[in-house]
Design an enzyme around this catalytic site. Structure first.
Site, PDB file in Angstrom:
ATOM      1  CG  ASP A  83      -2.483 -16.090  -4.263  1.00 17.81           C
ATOM      2  OD1 ASP A  83      -1.961 -16.906  -3.486  1.00 17.81           O
ATOM      3  OD2 ASP A  83      -1.898 -15.067  -4.673  1.00 17.81           O
ATOM      4  CG  LEU A  96      -2.668   2.053  -2.242  1.00 22.27           C
ATOM      5  CD1 LEU A  96      -4.087   1.512  -2.321  1.00 22.27           C
ATOM      6  CD2 LEU A  96      -2.292   2.334  -0.792  1.00 22.27           C
ATOM      7  CB  ALA A  97       0.562  -2.787  -4.357  1.00 21.07           C
ATOM      8  CD  GLN A 120       2.954   1.941 -10.455  1.00 21.18           C
ATOM      9  OE1 GLN A 120       3.902   1.389 -10.980  1.00 21.18           O
ATOM     10  NE2 GLN A 120       2.853   3.276 -10.371  1.00 21.18           N
TER      11      GLN A 120
END
Length: 555
Positions: A291, A136-137, A143
């Site tokens: 964030d 996914l990312a 990961q």
């Protein structure tokens, strides 16, 4: 070596590579200023990573960003931390470093899961009902993949890249040594050692993926009774340092506002709820998502908001939060002296021109007063105030730079959702509640109880402490340590004082001794003895003249 620092052979190789990349991007002066050229002086220049001429058509801040990207993931993350230090770097550098992103290749599934499966003791295919090997990312540390538990629940696996810990630890060790070197090379006002220490602490925390789970659970407990805020559930059975497993969050990503509008969600309500949630974390819980950008937020039916990725969090002490409230109300009440005092306390210094700083703060306050509330940008106000600190060489503590980053991200996200979003109005109820708490009867009672308890504890412990002090004194183990500012200067003055005192004693001894010799010998004084007595008198006169001249010279 320079700065008394020792670099192992492999560190010198990496240091040579860093120097080559910096030189290639036009930062040779920085390499020389840090003394890196002296450290690697014995290594041939041919071993530098690059020798190409820098592209001077690019601005220095752009070349710095490119250099950090080329240096690798550790330095990319260092640049991301520096992008929050508006108190140290000019706005152009802050904006450019804000564009740093992890640019890493994805790992093949078989390579990614080697360490995880070795720790689990079983293949992941046996632990989960389904696994999606397409990421996914992908980031520099971990990961992300989708999976399904045996119970049928959809989850997300965040798996740390194998072999990354020793690589990052080596870079952190090198950064720490370079920071110590910078501290001794005239760059102490940038607080390199403090930045390196906080950066290492933050990155090591991020390397432990179980920390993210603990952070998420702490925030989830705070919003347990709020049906509009969702935090992913942690599955501890499979979570550990190199992998965490959390429930999959369904919803629309905050970065896709077109889809959010098409779904009929109320963007104004989302902006208000999101701001209230983060402000509650900051002011009420003092533990917050550091964030809160659109990529870490999902929107669901009924204007629900889900927060993900708690790898970066901030924490405020009660004292720091109260100082922040005092500063904001100092701006509202036009108390420039109070605001300046807080800024100096944050910078950890009593030095500097307090009067000039207060004058700068007063000019800042005059600019924001009278402006309609809806036109005020909290991020802009904070940036202006931080610019004042930078002009006076005052640096913010790390916890406040994290907070400022969260404020700026939150306001930016709120205005994307609702152009009329007013961060100051959103924060006002929290600030007023805190002021009431601090001045209300409950706080007064709390402080009174703490004062009585501290006083009682002091009274009960005092006899015991006095007994220990007397025991130490009686056994001769009592030592008194005195630290003086400008100690070397005072030691030199003390040395001169002792020299003059010694000379005075010698002069007195010569005078008295010569007088005794002459008086004892009477009229039968031999030539040798008389010469000896006269020399004693002559030496005493010369010493007295020198002593008087030395005292007069030093006023």
């Amino acid at each position: 070596m320079s700065g008394g620092l020792f670099f192992a052979a492999h560190d010198l190789r990496r240091l040579t590579e860093i120097a080559g990349i910096l030189i290639a991007h036009g930062f040779g002066d920085l390499v020389r200023q840090l003394g890196i050229d002296r450290l690697i002086g014995g290594i041939k220049k041919a071993t530098f990573h690059k020798q190409a001429a820098p592209n001077h058509s690019l601005a220095p801040e752009a070349r710095l960003r490119l250099a950090l990207e080329e240096l690798g993931p550790t330095f990319v993350k260092l640049g991301q931390i520096l992008s929050t230090r508006a108190d140290l770097l000019p706005p152009a550098y802050i904006a450019e470093l804000g564009h740093l992103r992890d640019k890493v290749r994805t790992l093949d599934w078989a390579d990614l899961i080697v360490e995880v499966e070795a720790e689990l003791g079983i293949p992941l295919a046996e632990a989960f009902d389904a696994l999606d090997t397409t990421p996914l990312a992908a980031g520099s540390i971990a990961q992300v993949h989708r999976a399904r538990l045996k119970t049928g629940e959809d989850v997300v696996l965040k798996i740390r890249r194998p072999g990354i810990v020793p690589v990052i630890e080596a870079d952190l060790r090198l950064i720490g040594r370079l920071a110590s070197l910078a501290e001794t090379e005239g760059l102490s006002r940038f607080r390199p050692v403090e930045i390196a220490t906080e950066f290492a602490r933050s990155l090591r925390s991020e390397l432990d993926l179980a920390n993210e789970c603990r952070n998420a659970e702490r925030v989830a407990a705070s919003f347990a009774d709020d049906p509009n805020i969702r935090i992913p559930t942690v599955h501890w059975q499979w979570s550990r340092e190199n992998m965490n497993v959390q429930s999959h969050v369904s919803g629309l990503p905050g970065s896709d506002l077109t889809a959010v509008r098409a779904a009929g969600l109320d963007l104004t309500v989302l902006a208000r709820r999101g701001a209230d949630a983060v402000l509650k974390m900051i002011f009420a819980d003092r533990f917050y998502h550091a964030d809160p950008h659109p990529g870490n937020v999902f929107y669901g039916p009924g204007n629900e908001i889900s927060f993900i990725d708690f790898g970066m969090v901030g924490q405020l002490t009660r004292q720091r939060r109260d100082e922040l409230v005092d500063l904001l109300f100092g701006v509202v009440e036009k108390r420039a002296d109070k605001v300046a005092g807080i800024l100096l306390r944050w910078a950890g210094t009593d030095g500097g021109d307090v009067v000039q700083l207060a004058a700068e703060v007063e000019r800042f306050i005059d600019r924001v007063h009278g402006v309609p509330l809806g036109e005020l940008h909290l991020s802009g106000m904070i940036s202006d105030l931080v610019a004042v600190m930078r002009e006076h060489h005052l640096a913010l503590p790390y916890d406040l730079t994290m907070l400022i980053k969260a404020f700026i991200s939150l306001e930016g996200m709120g205005r994307e959702l609702d152009p009329g979003f007013d961060m100051i109005s959103a924060a006002q109820p929290f600030l007023e509640d805190l002021v009431w708490q601090r001045r209300g009867p409950q706080e007064w009672m709390r402080r009174t109880r703490e004062g009585i308890a501290d006083g009682f504890g002091l009274m009960t412990e005092l006899p015991h402490d006095l007994r220990k002090l007397l025991d130490v004194a009686q056994t001769g183990r009592l030592k008194l340590h005195i630290e003086l500012d400008q100690g070397e200067r005072y030691l030199k003055r003390l040395d001169r004082l002792m020299a003059r005192l010694t000379m005075g004693i010698v002069i007195a001894a010569l005078t008295i001794g010569s007088s005794i010799v002459m008086a004892a010998s009477g009229d039968e004084l031999s030539i040798g003895v008389s010469i000896f007595a006269l020399l004693g008198f002559f030496g005493a006169v010369l010493g007295g003249v020198w002593l008087l001249w030395a005292i007069w010279r030093d006023r």
